[in-house]
Design a protein around this motif. Structure first.
Motif, mmCIF file in Angstrom:
data_model
loop_
_atom_site.group_PDB
_atom_site.id
_atom_site.type_symbol
_atom_site.label_atom_id
_atom_site.label_comp_id
_atom_site.label_asym_id
_atom_site.label_seq_id
_atom_site.Cartn_x
_atom_site.Cartn_y
_atom_site.Cartn_z
ATOM 1 N N LYS A 1 0.799 -1.285 0.031
ATOM 2 C CA LYS A 1 -0.008 0.070 -0.018
ATOM 3 C C LYS A 1 0.895 1.197 -0.057
ATOM 4 C CE LYS A 1 -3.798 -2.305 2.122
ATOM 5 N NZ LYS A 1 -4.451 -2.658 3.497
ATOM 6 N N SER A 2 0.379 2.297 -0.496
ATOM 7 C CA SER A 2 1.145 3.591 -0.372
ATOM 8 C C SER A 2 0.287 4.606 0.394
ATOM 9 C CB SER A 2 1.084 4.022 -1.930
ATOM 10 O OG SER A 2 1.784 5.392 -1.895
ATOM 11 N N PRO A 3 0.954 5.118 1.370
ATOM 12 C CA PRO A 3 2.017 4.728 2.184
ATOM 13 C C PRO A 3 2.124 3.198 2.784
ATOM 14 C CG PRO A 3 1.156 6.312 3.553
ATOM 15 C CD PRO A 3 0.246 6.318 2.091
ATOM 16 N N PRO A 4 3.152 2.746 3.077
ATOM 17 C CA PRO A 4 3.187 1.276 3.721
ATOM 18 C C PRO A 4 2.626 1.522 5.180
ATOM 19 C CG PRO A 4 5.136 1.789 2.713
ATOM 20 C CD PRO A 4 4.374 3.171 2.473
ATOM 21 N N HIS A 5 1.861 0.726 5.590
ATOM 22 C CA HIS A 5 1.066 0.718 6.836
ATOM 23 C C HIS A 5 2.297 0.207 8.038
ATOM 24 C CE1 HIS A 5 -2.840 1.620 5.835
ATOM 25 N NE2 HIS A 5 -2.871 0.630 4.886
ATOM 26 N N PRO A 6 2.429 0.853 9.240
ATOM 27 C CA PRO A 6 3.348 0.372 10.079
ATOM 28 C C PRO A 6 2.861 -1.113 10.719
ATOM 29 C CG PRO A 6 2.079 2.093 10.936
ATOM 30 C CD PRO A 6 1.628 2.092 9.398
ATOM 31 N N GLY A 7 4.062 -1.806 10.990
ATOM 32 C CA GLY A 7 3.686 -3.029 11.342
ATOM 33 C C GLY A 7 3.963 -3.186 12.660
ATOM 34 N N ARG A 8 3.508 -2.308 13.630
ATOM 35 C CA ARG A 8 3.957 -2.692 15.195
ATOM 36 C C ARG A 8 3.553 -4.041 15.726
ATOM 37 N NH1 ARG A 8 2.120 2.344 14.320
ATOM 38 N NH2 ARG A 8 3.788 3.811 14.388
ATOM 39 N N ARG A 9 2.196 -4.259 15.346
ATOM 40 C CA ARG A 9 1.680 -5.604 16.215
ATOM 41 C C ARG A 9 2.344 -6.764 15.239
ATOM 42 N NH1 ARG A 9 -4.650 -5.310 16.327
ATOM 43 N NH2 ARG A 9 -4.017 -4.302 14.203
ATOM 44 N N THR A 10 2.191 -6.715 13.995
ATOM 45 C CA THR A 10 2.730 -7.952 13.272
ATOM 46 C C THR A 10 4.237 -8.005 13.606
ATOM 47 O OG1 THR A 10 1.264 -6.844 11.368
ATOM 48 C CG2 THR A 10 3.259 -8.378 10.734
ATOM 49 N N ILE A 11 5.108 -7.337 13.629
ATOM 50 C CA ILE A 11 6.552 -7.310 13.971
ATOM 51 C C ILE A 11 6.605 -7.959 15.358
ATOM 52 C CG2 ILE A 11 8.673 -6.088 14.513
ATOM 53 C CD1 ILE A 11 7.830 -4.421 12.158
ATOM 54 N N ALA A 12 5.890 -7.545 16.499
ATOM 55 C CA ALA A 12 5.866 -8.103 17.551
ATOM 56 C C ALA A 12 5.327 -9.500 17.835
ATOM 57 C CB ALA A 12 5.043 -7.129 18.509
ATOM 58 N N ALA A 13 4.416 -9.744 17.057
ATOM 59 C CA ALA A 13 3.780 -11.254 16.931
ATOM 60 C C ALA A 13 4.679 -11.857 16.169
ATOM 61 C CB ALA A 13 2.473 -11.101 16.083
ATOM 62 N N TYR A 14 5.190 -11.655 15.234
ATOM 63 C CA TYR A 14 6.473 -12.287 14.590
ATOM 64 C C TYR A 14 7.659 -12.531 15.371
ATOM 65 C CZ TYR A 14 8.416 -14.106 10.258
ATOM 66 O OH TYR A 14 8.951 -14.852 9.108
ATOM 67 N N ALA A 15 8.119 -11.478 16.100
ATOM 68 C CA ALA A 15 9.146 -11.782 17.069
ATOM 69 C C ALA A 15 8.663 -12.846 18.040
ATOM 70 C CB ALA A 15 9.687 -10.508 17.706
ATOM 71 N N LEU A 16 7.588 -12.545 18.831
ATOM 72 C CA LEU A 16 7.115 -13.828 19.854
ATOM 73 C C LEU A 16 6.965 -15.085 19.484
ATOM 74 C CD1 LEU A 16 4.481 -11.655 21.862
ATOM 75 C CD2 LEU A 16 6.754 -12.231 22.583
ATOM 76 N N THR A 17 6.521 -15.200 18.074
ATOM 77 C CA THR A 17 6.409 -16.493 17.495
ATOM 78 C C THR A 17 7.901 -16.999 17.163
ATOM 79 O OG1 THR A 17 4.275 -15.931 16.585
ATOM 80 C CG2 THR A 17 5.327 -17.765 15.639
ATOM 81 N N THR A 18 8.857 -16.297 16.937
ATOM 82 C CA THR A 18 10.118 -16.795 16.589
ATOM 83 C C THR A 18 10.736 -17.366 17.746
ATOM 84 O OG1 THR A 18 10.259 -15.499 14.691
ATOM 85 C CG2 THR A 18 12.390 -15.950 15.491
ATOM 86 N N VAL A 19 10.670 -16.425 19.025
ATOM 87 C CA VAL A 19 10.982 -16.826 20.302
ATOM 88 C C VAL A 19 10.501 -18.225 20.828
ATOM 89 C CG1 VAL A 19 11.222 -16.295 22.662
ATOM 90 C CG2 VAL A 19 11.700 -14.725 20.846
ATOM 91 N N ALA A 20 9.193 -18.413 20.424
ATOM 92 C CA ALA A 20 8.573 -19.665 20.976
ATOM 93 C C ALA A 20 9.009 -20.772 19.966
ATOM 94 C CB ALA A 20 7.231 -19.449 20.562
#
Length: 101
Positions: A71-90
């Motif tokens: 999308k233009s402008p790209p949406h910030p991914g605060r929750r997405t990045i946090a969920a990805y990080a938590l899943t990676t740690v798991a």
């Protein structure tokens, strides 16, 4: 070089998300490998199921983030990045269980 090229940055980020999802797939397959041993038990099957579930979740998050970057402008991914990080740690914790089994 100007800093106005937001499309290239979004494309690089989208490709990085794709690479990370692919590498998570390799880790998920390696974590599921003990479940296919002839004398595998319930812990190995549970570990394989959890690694598959974690990998599926990471792919879904990466797909969602890649769509948001288009999308233009790209949406910030605060929750997405946090969920990805938590899943990676798991998944890392799950991988340590695979090593101990």
């Amino acid at each position: 070089m100007t800093g106005d090229d937001h499309g290239a940055a979004a494309e690089r980020t989208r490709l990085a998300w794709r690479r990370t999802a692919l590498s998570a797939g390799v880790v998920g397959l390696l974590a599921a490998r003990p479940a296919f041993h002839p004398d595998a038990g319930v812990p190995q099957w549970i570990t394989a199921a959890l690694s598959g579930l974690g990998w599926s979740f990471l792919v879904a998050i990466a797909y969602r983030r890649a769509r948001a970057l288009m999308k233009s402008p790209p949406h910030p991914g605060r929750r997405t990045i946090a969920a990805y990080a938590l899943t990676t740690v798991a998944l890392a914790a799950l991988a340590s269980l695979v090593v101990m089994l």
